[in-house]
Design an enzyme around this catalytic site. Structure first.
Site, PDB file in Angstrom:
ATOM      1  N   ASP A   1       0.825  -0.976  -0.097  1.00  0.00           N
ATOM      2  CA  ASP A   1       0.108   0.045  -0.011  1.00  0.00           C
ATOM      3  C   ASP A   1       0.684   1.193  -0.231  1.00  0.00           C
ATOM      4  OD1 ASP A   1       0.801  -0.129   2.711  1.00  0.00           O
ATOM      5  OD2 ASP A   1      -0.821   0.732   3.287  1.00  0.00           O
TER       6      ASP A   1
ATOM      7  N   ASP B   1       1.076   5.388   1.178  1.00  0.00           N
ATOM      8  CA  ASP B   1       0.652   6.526   1.680  1.00  0.00           C
ATOM      9  C   ASP B   1       1.353   7.692   1.090  1.00  0.00           C
ATOM     10  OD1 ASP B   1      -1.095   4.953   3.466  1.00  0.00           O
ATOM     11  OD2 ASP B   1       0.743   4.674   4.788  1.00  0.00           O
TER      12      ASP B   1
ATOM     13  N   ASP C   1       8.247   7.109  13.218  1.00  0.00           N
ATOM     14  CA  ASP C   1       8.562   6.374  14.475  1.00  0.00           C
ATOM     15  C   ASP C   1      10.097   5.690  14.138  1.00  0.00           C
ATOM     16  OD1 ASP C   1       8.173   4.722  12.020  1.00  0.00           O
ATOM     17  OD2 ASP C   1       6.943   3.131  12.882  1.00  0.00           O
TER      18      ASP C   1
END
Length: 166
Positions: free
Chosen positions: A64, A66, A130
């Protein structure tokens, strides 16, 4: 580059060209590329971000994609009829295609927002990620990677470094 307090140019990020990073644009979902092109055409930045960039650098096709942009959610919504704003505190935009959804977020600020999200710059957004390997920004229009914190070097040396204190 940006200017320091004394006006001296200071390097802020590494920029990797297509020749240096070897990402093949054909490995990126064509709908994600079209979204980035439309945002750029409307005067906004648009980058593939996170695990998709990591996967592309490792020669994998991401599952996917983003995207992140400086366009606010309402502006994104106006640009894409096939989209919907979601989320209460931090607003995201989902752009719908037949079998998939591409998620767009606006750069997040380091400033805490009470009721409403405070949007920021790409430099602030980097600090909200992160790990260094997930804080890479790939522009499918210019075919460059912008790396503020050494994520490309970490991927190449097989290191996982957190950005958030553990």
């Amino acid at each position: 580059y940006s200017a320091s307090e004394k006006g001296v140019p200071r390097k802020r990020a590494e920029v990797y060209t297509a020749k240096e990073h070897k990402i093949r644009r054909r490995d990126i979902d064509p709908d994600a590329v079209r979204i980035a092109q439309r945002l750029r055409g409307a005067g906004h930045s648009a980058y593939v971000v996170g695990g998709a960039v990591r996967d592309l650098l490792l020669g994998r096709v991401p599952k996917d994609i983003d995207l992140v942009t400086d366009a606010p959610p309402r502006k994104i919504k106006r640009l894409f009829r096939n989209s919907r704003i979601i989320g209460k505190r931090f607003r995201l935009v989902h752009v719908y295609f037949r079998e998939k959804i591409i998620e767009l977020s606006t750069f997040r600020s380091l400033e805490p927002g009470d009721e409403e999200t405070v949007y920021g710059t790409i430099q602030e957004d980097v600090q909200r990620r992160d790990f260094t390997l997930n804080a890479l920004y790939y522009c499918p229009v210019e075919e460059i990677i912008i790396d503020y914190i050494g994520g490309v070097k970490d991927i190449r040396s097989k290191k996982v470094r957190p950005l958030i204190p553990l």
